[in-house]
Design a protein around this motif. Structure first.
Motif, short mmCIF file in Angstrom:
data_model
loop_
_atom_site.label_atom_id
_atom_site.label_comp_id
_atom_site.label_asym_id
_atom_site.label_seq_id
_atom_site.Cartn_x
_atom_site.Cartn_y
_atom_site.Cartn_z
N GLU A 188 39.78 36.26 36.49
CA GLU A 188 41.12 36.48 35.92
C GLU A 188 41.07 37.25 34.61
O GLU A 188 42.08 37.79 34.17
CB GLU A 188 41.85 35.14 35.75
CG GLU A 188 41.34 34.24 34.64
CD GLU A 188 40.28 33.25 35.10
OE1 GLU A 188 39.47 33.58 36.01
OE2 GLU A 188 40.24 32.14 34.53
N PHE A 189 39.89 37.31 33.97
CA PHE A 189 39.76 38.08 32.72
C PHE A 189 39.29 39.50 33.03
O PHE A 189 39.87 40.47 32.59
CB PHE A 189 38.74 37.41 31.79
CG PHE A 189 39.09 36.00 31.43
CD1 PHE A 189 40.16 35.74 30.58
CD2 PHE A 189 38.37 34.92 31.95
CE1 PHE A 189 40.50 34.44 30.23
CE2 PHE A 189 38.70 33.62 31.61
CZ PHE A 189 39.77 33.37 30.76
N ASP A 190 38.19 39.56 33.77
CA ASP A 190 37.56 40.84 34.06
C ASP A 190 38.15 41.34 35.38
O ASP A 190 37.53 41.23 36.44
CB ASP A 190 36.05 40.63 34.15
CG ASP A 190 35.29 41.94 34.31
OD1 ASP A 190 35.94 43.02 34.33
OD2 ASP A 190 34.06 41.89 34.45
N THR A 191 39.36 41.87 35.29
CA THR A 191 40.12 42.16 36.50
C THR A 191 39.77 43.51 37.10
O THR A 191 40.09 43.78 38.26
CB THR A 191 41.62 42.19 36.18
OG1 THR A 191 41.86 43.23 35.21
CG2 THR A 191 42.09 40.84 35.60
N ARG A 243 34.93 39.95 40.35
CA ARG A 243 36.00 39.94 39.35
C ARG A 243 36.45 38.50 39.09
O ARG A 243 36.22 37.61 39.91
CB ARG A 243 37.21 40.73 39.88
CG ARG A 243 36.92 42.17 40.25
CD ARG A 243 36.53 42.97 39.04
NE ARG A 243 36.46 44.40 39.34
CZ ARG A 243 36.03 45.29 38.45
NH1 ARG A 243 35.62 44.91 37.25
NH2 ARG A 243 35.99 46.57 38.77
N GLY A 272 39.22 49.75 32.16
CA GLY A 272 39.27 49.41 33.58
C GLY A 272 39.75 50.61 34.39
O GLY A 272 39.91 51.71 33.86
N ASP A 294 41.23 46.08 36.19
CA ASP A 294 42.41 46.90 35.90
C ASP A 294 42.46 47.21 34.41
O ASP A 294 41.74 46.63 33.61
CB ASP A 294 43.69 46.16 36.29
CG ASP A 294 43.74 45.85 37.78
OD1 ASP A 294 43.21 46.66 38.57
OD2 ASP A 294 44.28 44.78 38.13
N GLU A 295 43.36 48.11 34.06
CA GLU A 295 43.63 48.38 32.65
C GLU A 295 45.13 48.45 32.46
O GLU A 295 45.78 49.21 33.20
CB GLU A 295 42.96 49.70 32.24
CG GLU A 295 43.02 49.94 30.75
CD GLU A 295 42.32 51.24 30.34
OE1 GLU A 295 41.08 51.30 30.44
OE2 GLU A 295 43.03 52.17 29.94
N GLN A 308 35.91 38.09 44.44
CA GLN A 308 36.51 37.32 43.36
C GLN A 308 35.67 36.08 43.10
O GLN A 308 35.33 35.35 44.04
CB GLN A 308 37.93 36.86 43.76
CG GLN A 308 38.96 37.97 43.81
CD GLN A 308 39.31 38.51 42.42
OE1 GLN A 308 39.35 37.77 41.44
NE2 GLN A 308 39.55 39.81 42.35
N ASN A 318 43.63 44.74 30.70
CA ASN A 318 43.20 43.43 31.18
C ASN A 318 43.13 42.48 29.99
O ASN A 318 43.17 42.93 28.84
CB ASN A 318 41.85 43.56 31.91
CG ASN A 318 40.81 44.25 31.06
OD1 ASN A 318 40.44 43.75 30.00
ND2 ASN A 318 40.34 45.42 31.49
N PRO A 319 43.04 41.17 30.25
CA PRO A 319 43.14 40.20 29.15
C PRO A 319 42.03 40.29 28.12
O PRO A 319 42.15 39.70 27.04
CB PRO A 319 43.10 38.84 29.86
CG PRO A 319 43.42 39.11 31.28
CD PRO A 319 42.97 40.50 31.56
#
Ligand SMILES: [Cu+2]
Length: 567
Positions: free
Chosen positions: A217-220, A215, A231, A222-223, A108, A225-226
């Motif tokens: 907080e934007f490029d997490t 990663r 993802g 996951d899908e 992170q 994501n912001p």
């Protein structure tokens, strides 16, 4: 002298001796040649992915990982015997590793990690790894040193031979602290790989390379994501590496036919591996994907495309850009990365091939053709729709180094005595450890570094510690510059090539929009980069690093120099 594409180089592609001149891919043992690399049937096995063939590293404590470098064996193709290879074991035993590339750390941004690497490999090099003891500090001993490529870390955690020239021996542990400090270490794809002095090409060839995905907080990852990027299973890391094989399954690394020399000028494979498997296939759904591609080859510059679908590049070495840029082809030198979005929604039911083409001029690389990379099988159903459009903007950066340029350093790239026993490459006309350190930026200042290439090939120049802006490339009369300034081992550093320019500076390629840690220094051009030489929080000058060509054969002999951040 320095511009020849030599006969000897041609002979080294794929054959241990000159007998295979007209069958350059035949391998060491002609009788069993059919079993070796270049003729293997393509697209038989799936590409390994994180959690399914690539191990996502498990921490050994809070924000800590403990790796052991050890030898394992994996079958890289159904028709090959298991290949012995060197791997980073996170303590799992690596049962989940399917091929020769098998480890990923997920970090992170803003959260540092402490990582240890313990050498559990043989004391001396096995037969399949032809060490050249002229280049190593301790002969045929296996000395390891892991470098986080792209890391913004203290010199002692960098894994570089300016700090630890002898590396680490059997049973010894290298302990490092990776800051993951933004903005230098945003969400991005880095990699860590071995950097042993004079043996980087061999240790990486043997398998010591892994992914390091940061990663935020934007490029997490996951899908959804912001930032509206694909993802989860729709984000695919792809590490492309070329290799040769012996019929017994071992990797083949050719040796020189120059008396007294083992080292060869470049290693090129006749077989393409993606994520450590030979010519694999990738099964996908007809929707948007994010591919994160790393050129992990020793020496090959890739020119990749996948046929029909457009490529939207959203980032490179230094993380995401401010907006996507459409590109036709990804020209990636060793260690360069491309983060791309590809919409497969109009390709349902089709089979595509990722291909590698000769990179366009002025990029120059003596690799023989190796066109097929990976098959992409697009299915007909979508299980999760995901993003359906390319985002208009991204929370990343276009490269724009702010501040007065306090120094411009001219760094020459030379190749000396090609085809002779004394053949080597260098920066500034000197060996890696010859004479005082010449690149000494003051901490916190901005400098321009100008890589002046007087050789015939492109050299991907990599700076440790900093990412940089590519300012541009200027065409020049390299021959006249060389003739006017040549010393004992090429052109010394510090000589401005501007009087030999033959045209104005050309702007960076659109694929160089963001911060980079590796830049193609092409022949016939001088390449200007700009960086701010900050140190991580709490780290004080002086600190020692290196910069070098990332054609690892060149780095090992001896296209690398130390640099020092001074107070
Ligand atoms: Cu090079």
């Amino acid at each position: 002298m320095s511009k020849q594409i030599t006969r000897r180089r041609f002979l080294q592609y794929g054959a241990a001796g000159g007998a295979a001149l007209f069958l350059p891919w035949a391998g060491r043992a002609p009788v069993a040649a059919a079993a070796a690399g270049g003729q293997l049937t393509k697209y038989l096995e799936p590409v390994p992915l994180p959690g399914n063939g690539i191990v996502v590293a498990s921490p050994s404590g809070a924000n800590a990982y403990s790796f052991t470098q050890r030898q394992i064996a994996r079958q890289l193709h159904p028709d090959l015997p298991p290949t012995p290879l060197w791997a980073y074991d996170d303590g799992s035993g690596l049962d989940g590793q399917a091929g020769s590339f098998g480890m990923a750390v997920v970090a992170q941004s803003g959260t540092p990690l402490e990582i240890s690497y313990t050498h559990d490999l043989p004391d001396t090099y096995p037969d399949w790894i032809p060490v050249d003891t002229r280049l190593t500090p301790l002969g045929d001993q296996v000395r390891l040193m892991t470098h986080l490529h792209g890391g913004f870390v203290a010199g002692a955690s960098d894994g570089n031979p300016a700090v630890t020239p002898n590396g680490f021996g059997p049973g010894e542990t290298q302990t490092v602290f990776y800051t993951n400090e933004p903005p230098q270490m945003p969400a991005e794809l880095l990699w860590f790989h071995d950097h042993g002095l004079g043996a980087t090409r061999l240790n990486v060839f043997a398998g010591l390379a892994a992914a390091y995905i940061i990663r935020d907080e934007f490029d997490t990852g996951d899908e959804p994501n912001p930032i509206g990027l694909p993802g989860g299973a729709y984000e695919i890391p792809l590490v492309v590496q070329d290799r040769q094989f012996n019929p017994d399954g071992t990797f083949l690394y050719p040796t020189s036919d120059i008396a007294g020399v083992t080292w060869i000028g470049e290693y090129f494979g006749d077989t393409m591996l993606v994520n450590g498997k030979v010519w694999p296939f990738l099964e996908i759904e007809p929707r948007m994907y994010r591919f994160r591609i790393l050129n992990g080859c020793n020496a090959r510059i890739l020119g990749l495309d996948i046929g029909g679908p457009g490529l939207w590049q959203i980032g490179a070495e230094g993380g995401l850009w401010d907006r996507p840029v459409q590109v036709d082809r990804l020209v990636l030198a060793p260690a360069e990365r491309a983060d791309v979005l590809i919409d497969f929604s109009r390709f349902a039911g089709q089979t595509l091939v990722m291909k590698n083409h000769k990179p366009p001029k002025p990029v120059s690389n003596p690799a023989p053709q190796l066109e097929q990379v990976m098959q992409i099988r697009v299915g007909t159903t979508v299980s999760q729709p995901g993003p359906t459009s390319i985002p208009a903007s991204l929370p990343g950066r276009a490269a724009d180094v702010v501040g007065d340029v306090v120094a411009t350093r001219y760094i020459t790239l030379n190749e000396i005595d090609v085809d002779e026993p004394t053949w080597f490459l260098n920066l500034n006309g000197v060996h890696f450890d010859e004479g005082p350190v010449t690149e000494t930026p003051r901490v916190g200042t901005v400098e321009d570094w100008v890589y002046v290439n007087v050789t015939g090939d492109t050299h991907p120049m990599h700076t440790h510690l900093v990412t940089f802006q590519v300012v541009g490339r200027t065409p020049f009369d390299a021959e006249a510059y060389e003739e006017a300034n040549e010393g004992a081992h090429g052109v010394p550093g510090g000589i401005d090539p501007t009087p030999f320019a033959t045209g104005p500076m050309e702007p960076p390629d659109p694929s160089e929009r963001g911060y980079k840690d590796t830049v193609k220094a092409n022949p016939g051009q001088f390449t200007t980069i700009r960086a701010k030489f900050d140190l991580p929080t709490g780290v004080t000058a002086p600190q020692s690093y290196v910069h070098h060509c990332h054609i690892v054969e060149h780095e090992d002999n001896d296209m690398m120099r130390p640099f020092e951040i001074v107070a």
